[in-house]
Design a protein around this motif. Structure first.
Motif, PDB file in Angstrom:
ATOM      1  N   ARG A  21       0.861  -1.190   0.000  1.00 15.76           N
ATOM      2  CA  ARG A  21       0.000   0.000   0.000  1.00 15.76           C
ATOM      3  C   ARG A  21       0.891   1.232   0.000  1.00 15.76           C
ATOM      4  NH1 ARG A  21      -2.241  -1.349   5.526  1.00 15.76           N
ATOM      5  NH2 ARG A  21      -0.056  -1.996   5.570  1.00 15.76           N
ATOM      6  N   ASP A  84       0.003   9.528  11.089  1.00 15.32           N
ATOM      7  CA  ASP A  84      -0.733   8.361  10.585  1.00 15.32           C
ATOM      8  C   ASP A  84       0.139   7.117  10.550  1.00 15.32           C
ATOM      9  OD1 ASP A  84      -2.875  10.045  10.256  1.00 15.32           O
ATOM     10  OD2 ASP A  84      -2.657  10.252   8.077  1.00 15.32           O
ATOM     11  N   SER A  85       1.452   7.280  10.338  1.00 14.89           N
ATOM     12  CA  SER A  85       2.338   6.129  10.173  1.00 14.89           C
ATOM     13  C   SER A  85       2.483   5.305  11.449  1.00 14.89           C
ATOM     14  CB  SER A  85       3.714   6.587   9.691  1.00 14.89           C
ATOM     15  OG  SER A  85       4.386   7.315  10.714  1.00 14.89           O
ATOM     16  N   THR A  87      -0.021   4.764  13.611  1.00 10.85           N
ATOM     17  CA  THR A  87      -1.286   4.175  14.022  1.00 10.85           C
ATOM     18  C   THR A  87      -1.247   2.669  13.791  1.00 10.85           C
ATOM     19  OG1 THR A  87      -2.249   4.614  11.839  1.00 10.85           O
ATOM     20  CG2 THR A  87      -2.588   6.274  13.549  1.00 10.85           C
ATOM     21  N   SER A  88      -2.115   1.969  14.476  1.00 14.33           N
ATOM     22  CA  SER A  88      -2.160   0.523  14.359  1.00 14.33           C
ATOM     23  C   SER A  88      -3.585   0.091  13.981  1.00 14.33           C
ATOM     24  CB  SER A  88      -1.739  -0.131  15.674  1.00 14.33           C
ATOM     25  OG  SER A  88      -1.727  -1.536  15.549  1.00 14.33           O
ATOM     26  N   PRO A  89      -3.745  -0.715  12.932  1.00 15.60           N
ATOM     27  CA  PRO A  89      -2.692  -1.250  12.060  1.00 15.60           C
ATOM     28  C   PRO A  89      -2.118  -0.168  11.151  1.00 15.60           C
ATOM     29  CG  PRO A  89      -4.847  -1.838  11.211  1.00 15.60           C
ATOM     30  CD  PRO A  89      -5.083  -1.182  12.536  1.00 15.60           C
ATOM     31  N   ARG A  90      -0.877  -0.361  10.707  1.00 18.61           N
ATOM     32  CA  ARG A  90      -0.200   0.625   9.882  1.00 18.61           C
ATOM     33  C   ARG A  90      -0.950   0.785   8.556  1.00 18.61           C
ATOM     34  NH1 ARG A  90       4.537  -1.637   9.732  1.00 18.61           N
ATOM     35  NH2 ARG A  90       4.357  -2.505   7.641  1.00 18.61           N
ATOM     36  N   PRO A  91      -1.288   2.011   8.156  1.00 17.26           N
ATOM     37  CA  PRO A  91      -2.155   2.207   6.988  1.00 17.26           C
ATOM     38  C   PRO A  91      -1.444   2.144   5.638  1.00 17.26           C
ATOM     39  CG  PRO A  91      -1.688   4.314   8.016  1.00 17.26           C
ATOM     40  CD  PRO A  91      -1.041   3.271   8.880  1.00 17.26           C
ATOM     41  N   ASP A  93       2.600   1.125   3.392  1.00 18.66           N
ATOM     42  CA  ASP A  93       3.920   0.495   3.442  1.00 18.66           C
ATOM     43  C   ASP A  93       4.990   1.323   2.740  1.00 18.66           C
ATOM     44  OD1 ASP A  93       2.814  -2.098   4.504  1.00 18.66           O
ATOM     45  OD2 ASP A  93       1.800  -2.024   2.561  1.00 18.66           O
TER      46      ASP A  93
END
Length: 660
Positions: A21, A84-85, A87-91, A93
């Protein structure tokens, strides 16, 4: 066929699930926008790249018109990307940029957020060059691009500053603001006739009235507006009339605001005095300067320390400042009430605030918060844990760089030896041999310099983390000292502590401060924490002998009822109503009873009567935030002198509500 189709579907699902992503980060500077390279242009390039790679495009972040020298926290959308990076789960890659310059033109701006993302498992891809830092080869190319971007930036700066310096030395316009009274034609300063007339008129008015406000009023009334077409203020009028250009017909290029090195020397060139065509004759300028120097200086009549001046945001968005209303009477006034220019009047209706009530409330809550050592320790520890989690693993990063530096040095040593042997075989000697060896190792030396620069940056950020931990420890110690020492600080030391804690307050709700002298009747009850009695026939019978003096004419029960009503409701004397008599009579009677002691005696006799609460103004709701700039304990009067308690800015922020 059915089984084959099922296997194909499962394989397609697995491939889709493993797709990376990607988001794109778009940044263009103001200069790039002028050339036509806008967000849309770069966005199309990154979108095509993501599609070509087979990645899933899940979002876009864009900062338009921002410099590449700014770090992530100074770019709004890049800051949002970093938030945002984690946050979990990571949005996502991958973060895709069109060019390396979009990341940053300086090492600190470039590497800090790249390394932060890398340690989170998020990689950065660059369209121009088709590389990313998910592989060792890609990381090498990214480092080369970052070094080139910084070298390019420095080269451009040197060339630009050198050209500017030459123009200044020749007396030409070097760029920047043009002083009022002059314009530029053909690259040279010339007198602007219209503005010159304004300056001459200002001199005439000031010599006659000795008032910059009058100068501004005159200019505005005569339609002589600022260069931006706005009315003049007193400060602006004084600034242009007493400028270097007006008084001395010159510009000091690279003056007090010029960039300097740590030793104080100028960074980009020597100071230059640029002569301007005269507007005022030497004698006229001297008269103006003498008149301004002779003007009386305004000295504040009091030395009261206002704890929250400039720190208390008003409902209109401006700030409250301490104000000496009249001798002995202080309050906070909103700066929005000040006229924007002479004759304009105020622009807001924010109420004046009682200094003592507001400061006592805010200070009391700050002391209570700092004095709660357990709460402060828990909050500080929670913060430092979060901060540490957000940082790059600097220890591992530095160890890796040390290993690469050692390997690079070995490669340089071997290359030097080989190059020297080859030079000898070619029959080169002396300077020619040295030049050949230097040419052979130059790319490797440049790489070594780049690695050393990265290690320096990593060490600096590692120190930032260590300092953050020390700040938390300092803050915990400050909180432990607070309970016993802070309540007794002088107003001046309180103001200093609030400054070091970076206290910021916002008025959430406030009612207008009552003007005039405070009601002594209400104060009598509130200071004693007493209710106001409701007068009954039995109660009047007890106090009547005390209040019916020989020199007092007229019935006294309506007077007492009026005074008790005023103490309960806060109503003004003149608004009590005609049935109680004239306001002046009521006020005079209250003053007499309070002064003679009759009031104290009467209220003592009515102590057991039914009572209602004394009037109090509506509470002022204030939101208070702390961003501690931890000070040495000795510097704020806590009585401990510890050299380890150094001043640092902390990202710890505490917010709470208080009421005055």
């Amino acid at each position: 066929m059915g089984k084959a189709l099922t296997r194909a579907i499962k394989a397609a699902d697995a491939a889709a699930a493993s797709r990376l992503r990607a988001v794109d980060y778009l940044r263009v500077s103001t200069e790039e926008q002028v050339k036509g390279y806008g967000i849309t242009y770069t966005g199309k390039a990154t979108a095509r790249y993501i599609a070509r790679k087979g990645w899933e495009h899940v979002g876009t972040y864009a900062d338009e018109g921002l410099s590449g020298s700014l770090e992530a926290h100074d770019r709004p959308d890049l800051k949002r990307l970093m938030t945002d990076s984690v946050t979990s789960p990571r949005p996502f890659d991958m973060v895709v940029v069109n060019e390396g310059r979009a990341i940053g033109r300086t090492g600190r701006a470039f590497w800090r957020w790249v390394w932060d993302l890398e340690d989170l498992g998020v990689y950065v891809a660059v369209v121009d060059g088709d590389y990313d830092n998910s592989t060792p080869e890609g990381r090498e190319r990214m480092r080369d691009a970052a070094s080139y971007a910084e070298r390019e930036r420095e080269l451009i700066r040197k060339r630009t500053q050198g050209g500017i310096q030459e123009r200044a030395l020749e007396g030409l316009y070097p760029g920047g603001a043009i002083p009022f009274g002059w314009s530029v034609k053909g690259g040279r300063y010339v007198v602007c006739k219209k503005e010159a007339q304004t300056l001459r008129r200002g001199r005439e008015v000031y010599l006659a009235k000795r008032s910059w406000r009058t100068v501004a009023l005159t200019w505005n009334a005569e339609g002589r507006l600022t260069r931006a077409g706005k009315p003049w203020t007193r400060k602006n009028a004084r600034r242009v009339m007493l400028s270097e250009g007006t008084l001395n017909s010159r510009i000091i290029w690279r003056g007090t605001s010029a960039a300097r090195r740590a030793d104080g020397s100028l960074l980009y060139g020597e100071q230059v005095i640029i002569k301007l065509p005269k507007i005022l004759k030497k004698k006229e300028a001297a008269e103006l300067r003498a008149a301004a120097d002779a003007a009386p200086r305004t000295v504040p009549a009091n030395t009261r320390a206002y704890l929250l001046s400039g720190r208390l945001t008003s409902p209109c968005g401006s700030v409250y400042m301490g104000h000496n209303h009249r001798p002995g009477v202080y309050d906070y006034r909103c700066k929005g009430r000040e006229e924007k220019y002479p004759g304009a009047g105020g622009t807001c209706s924010c109420p004046a605030l009682d200094v003592d009530a507001v400061e006592a409330s805010v200070w009391g809550d700050v002391v209570a918060l700092l004095g709660d050592a357990d709460r402060m320790q828990a909050m500080a520890r929670e913060w430092i844990g979060t901060a540490r989690a957000d940082h790059v693993d600097h220890v591992a990063r530095i160890a890796g760089l040390d290993q690469r530096l050692a390997e690079q040095q070995q490669v340089i040593d071997v290359t030097m030896a080989v190059a020297a042997r080859q030079a000898a075989k070619r029959g080169l000697a002396g300077a020619e041999a040295e030049a050949a060896v230097e040419a052979a190792i130059k790319p490797l030396s440049d790489e070594l310099t780049s690695l050393e620069g990265l290690r320096t940056e990593a060490l600096a950020w590692q120190r930032d983390v260590e300092q953050a931990e020390r700040r938390v420890q300092d803050f915990e110690r400050l909180a432990k000292q607070a309970r016993s020492n802070l309540p007794g600080l002088t107003p001046a030391l309180r103001a200093e502590l609030l400054e070091r804690l970076e206290v910021q307050a916002e008025v959430v709700h406030a009612t207008a401060k009552r003007q005039g002298v405070a009601c002594k009747l209400t104060a009598w009850f509130t200071s004693r924490d007493r209710g106001v009695p409701v007068l009954t026939d039995a109660g009047w019978a007890r106090v009547e002998p005390l209040l019916k003096g020989r020199s007092d004419a007229g019935p006294k029960r309506p007077v007492l009822e009026a005074l008790l009503l005023k103490a309960r409701t806060g109503v003004r004397f003149k608004d009590l109503g005609e049935q109680y008599g004239k306001a002046a009579t009521l006020q005079t009677q209250a003053t007499r009873w309070l002064a003679s002691g009759a009031w104290d005696a009467a209220m003592e006799l009515l102590r057991d009567e039914p009572a209602e609460p004394a009037w109090r103004p509506d509470p002022i709701e204030i939101r208070v935030s702390l961003r501690p700039l931890v000070a040495t304990e000795s510097s704020i009067g806590l009585g401990v002198d510890d050299p380890s308690m150094t001043s640092h800015r902390s990202a710890l922020q505490l917010t709470f509500m208080t009421a005055a």
